[in-house]
Design a protein around this motif. Structure first.
Motif, PDB file in Angstrom:
ATOM      1  N   UNK A 172      82.860 -52.197 123.790  1.00  0.00           N
ATOM      2  CA  UNK A 172      84.317 -52.212 123.962  1.00  0.00           C
ATOM      3  C   UNK A 172      84.859 -50.815 123.694  1.00  0.00           C
ATOM      4  N   UNK A 173      85.652 -50.349 124.617  1.00  0.00           N
ATOM      5  CA  UNK A 173      86.285 -49.044 124.478  1.00  0.00           C
ATOM      6  C   UNK A 173      87.779 -49.216 124.627  1.00  0.00           C
ATOM      7  N   UNK A 174      88.521 -48.260 124.067  1.00  0.00           N
ATOM      8  CA  UNK A 174      89.978 -48.328 124.265  1.00  0.00           C
ATOM      9  C   UNK A 174      90.312 -47.699 125.599  1.00  0.00           C
ATOM     10  N   UNK A 175      91.186 -48.314 126.345  1.00  0.00           N
ATOM     11  CA  UNK A 175      91.603 -47.722 127.621  1.00  0.00           C
ATOM     12  C   UNK A 175      93.073 -48.029 127.855  1.00  0.00           C
ATOM     13  N   UNK A 176      93.733 -47.120 128.551  1.00  0.00           N
ATOM     14  CA  UNK A 176      95.166 -47.342 128.773  1.00  0.00           C
ATOM     15  C   UNK A 176      95.414 -47.943 130.150  1.00  0.00           C
ATOM     16  N   UNK A 177      94.348 -48.199 130.883  1.00  0.00           N
ATOM     17  CA  UNK A 177      94.531 -48.688 132.256  1.00  0.00           C
ATOM     18  C   UNK A 177      95.077 -50.107 132.264  1.00  0.00           C
ATOM     19  N   UNK A 178      95.982 -50.374 133.193  1.00  0.00           N
ATOM     20  CA  UNK A 178      96.479 -51.741 133.359  1.00  0.00           C
ATOM     21  C   UNK A 178      95.511 -52.491 134.266  1.00  0.00           C
ATOM     22  N   UNK A 179      95.694 -53.794 134.385  1.00  0.00           N
ATOM     23  CA  UNK A 179      94.815 -54.590 135.244  1.00  0.00           C
ATOM     24  C   UNK A 179      94.852 -54.074 136.679  1.00  0.00           C
TER      25      UNK A 179
END
Ligand code: PEP
Ligand code: MG
Length: 608
Positions: A139-146
């Protein structure tokens, strides 16, 4: 097919019967849907009392149509008649071209140990411990929306499609992209997306299309990856035979970096995308149920007889090793001699160069025995963002350092190749539009920067620069003058550079006398030349040309006879073992092929 119409409802219908043994599966459905989307009318498909939208890939796939099933398509509204006719023709053609992978005939073999029988996906022998599929999640943090994750996934599938030179492999990624578009349209969050996938895959369970479930899972994993949820397979360090229920098509690439000797899948089919890719990569593999077998037990996988010997005796090992050895010898003979020049039986030396896209593939090609680069496809070097001049110089330099013999092609964008940072006009027929050297009119600054970078990276090294998609002598002259002006503007000496053209457009054939006066060399791009000779788009889903057609060989012969400059071939035909003898007979002395086929190409030449 039956055709009938209702006057009152103004709808037209036709009955279509699935004739392909593969059923109406993902790839043809994707092509059918994209054809249906071109018409403004409502188009539905009904089967067994169920009616669905025929412009929706998932809904149509959900009918689970198998060989022998007859379904009805109904077109209602504007252009209904044209739509019905076109779709009927498309469907018939799709069925006609959808060849079933035939079962490989099994060799007979007898072993003393206990054997499990399977179906052969790809032939070969493996002796190694069994290893059951395992995966890890990150699991990584990401700012991408669906929505952004879907867009990224779609772009990734696009570039995977573009990077495949084998049509069959490329169509897998195209179909997955269509599937993604269709799923995305119906869901606005990852949860909804997952639910849709669960619903659709449940419908496919137990049908002949069950193996396509992996495509849905593959798409889900791709989108999840961009949302920070990554799934990776875990492998042992030493050789192993992988046992899995099934694999996702995208996992085959991960497998290539492991010590895998063979693969046994419980639930795929010979036509699944996973099976197609296993064959393309040459991994011995079977479809068999071996889930109950204990891990770490050394077994024999006999991919010629379609057998797994679960408790091999000494004699079994001996026999398998002998076969493995014989196979290895044939391969090794070619590989051992891969660094040696390729001489025909008469002693003619044929140069074998490589088609590469970056420094990694250039180094691989060297390792495989290539004698230089016959085609550097620069459009694959920077796929995401526009590179700076410095980035280009660094990349070219690294590639030029790998070999002495270098041919670099200027950007060949357009047609089926797009770059996000190059804005091309929307065209009805992009293969006949702004493509290759024609970009000199629309994007001169990009070509100028590229030429400047190539010249700078080459410095004093003698290299060849070639222009793609040249169709007239004036086009070449203009491009060469442009190159000379660029060199003068940046004060670089280009006396070390030769300029030539790709022969991809048939018009060149009729202009050879004039071209001879201005070019330094030619390289025949048979992929495009074939497409333009037959007026059949090279990526066309149903229309296909015969690679070994006399038309192509006659054209090459004519070109060779009329040329007074060196002519090489860098299209796929150059690596086709069936074509090589004829190409050499015609007088071709340089072949440029993919890294993987270099040893085999050289061995084929030695037998001519
Ligand atoms: C060709 O057309 O044969 C060729 C080598 O170029 P590309 O496949 O990159 O269009
Ligand atoms: Mg081409």
């Amino acid at each position: 097919m039956g055709l009938f119409s209702s006057f009152f409802s103004k709808s037209l219908s036709a009955d279509l019967t699935v004739t392909s043994g593969n059923g109406f599966h993902l790839r043809p459905v994707a092509q059918f849907v994209s054809a249906a989307k071109k018409y403004p009318c409502r188009i539905s498909a009904s089967f067994n009392g169920k009616e669905v939208n025929a412009k929706g890939l998932n809904s149509l796939l959900g009918l689970s149509l198998e060989q022998g099933d007859t379904f009805t398509i109904t077109c209602k509204g504007k252009k209904a008649e044209q739509a019905l006719q076109a779709l009927t023709e498309t469907f018939t053609s799709l069925m006609h071209k959808d060849t079933e992978v035939s079962m490989i005939e099994k060799e007979s073999a007898s072993y003393e140990g206990f054997v499990i029988t399977g179906e052969i996906i790809y032939e070969g022998i493996a002796i190694a411990p069994l290893y059951h599929y395992k995966e890890e999640h990150f699991h990584r943090k990401t700012k991408l929306s669906f929505k952004e994750a879907c867009k990224k996934s779609s772009e990734e599938l696009d570039s995977l499609y573009e990077s495949q030179r084998v049509k069959e492999n490329a169509s897998i990624y195209l179909a997955q992209k269509e599937l993604l578009i269709s799923l995305k349209e119906e869901s606005d969050s990852l949860e909804a997306f997952k639910e849709k996938i669960e619903t659709f895959t449940a419908l496919l369970l137990g049908t002949k299309l069950e193996s396509k479930i992996t495509d849905y899972k593959d798409i889900l994993q791709r989108v999840e990856k961009h949302l920070g949820i990554e799934t990776k397979m875990v492998f042992p360090e030493s050789a192993f035979i992988l046992v899995a229920d099934d694999l996702l098509p995208s996992q085959i690439e991960q497998l290539l970096d492991s010590a895998v000797s063979a693969v046994i899948l419980g639930k795929t089919s010979l036509n699944s995308h996973t099976a197609i890719l296993l064959r393309a990569e040459g991994i011995p593999s079977l479809i068999a149920d071996s889930s109950s077998l204990t891990e770490n037990t050394p077994v024999i996988l006999d991919g010629y007889a379609g057998l797994i010997v679960t408790n091999p005796r000494d004699k079994d090992f001996q026999k398998a090793k002998q076969r493995l050895e014989a196979d290895r010898k044939i391969l090794d003979k070619a590989r051992e001699k891969r660094f040696e020049p390729a001489l025909t039986k008469e002693g003619k030396v044929i140069k074998v160069l490589a088609n590469v896209t970056d420094v990694i593939s250039a180094k691989q090609a060297k390792e495989e025995g290539a004698e230089g680069i016959g085609l550097l496809r620069t459009e694959f070097l920077f796929k995401e963002e526009k590179p700076t001049f410095e980035m280009q110089v660094t990349s070219y330099k690294k590639i030029f350092d790998v070999f002495d013999d270098i041919t670099v092609r200027t950007l060949d964008v357009g047609g089926d190749k797009a770059l996000p940072y190059i804005d091309l006009p929307k065209e009805e027929n992009p293969f006949l539009g702004i493509r290759g050297i024609r970009l000199l009119d629309t994007h001169p600054e990009i070509i100028e920067e590229q030429l400047h970078a190539i010249f700078t990276a080459a410095d004093t090294k003698a290299i060849r620069v070639m222009f793609p998609m040249v169709s007239t002598v004036e086009e070449f002259t203009k491009a060469k003058q442009f190159a000379e002006k660029t060199a003068a503007k940046y004060k670089v000496d280009i006396s070390n550079i030769l300029f030539g053209i790709m022969i991809e457009v048939p018009s060149v054939l009729f202009l050879m006398d004039k071209f001879n006066e201005v070019v330094d060399f030619y390289s025949i791009g048979t992929n495009d030349l074939t497409q333009y000779l037959f007026a059949v788009e090279r990526t066309h889903p149903t229309l296909k040309t015969n690679d070994l057609s006399p038309v192509v060989f006659n054209a090459i012969q004519e070109l060779v006879e009329r040329s007074d400059k060196p002519v090489s071939i860098c299209g796929e035909l150059a690596g086709n073992t069936k074509a090589i003898p004829t190409l050499l007979q015609i007088g071709i002395k340089t072949l440029s092929v993919s890294a993987k086929t270099i040893a085999q190409t050289k061995e084929t030449i030695r037998n001519v």
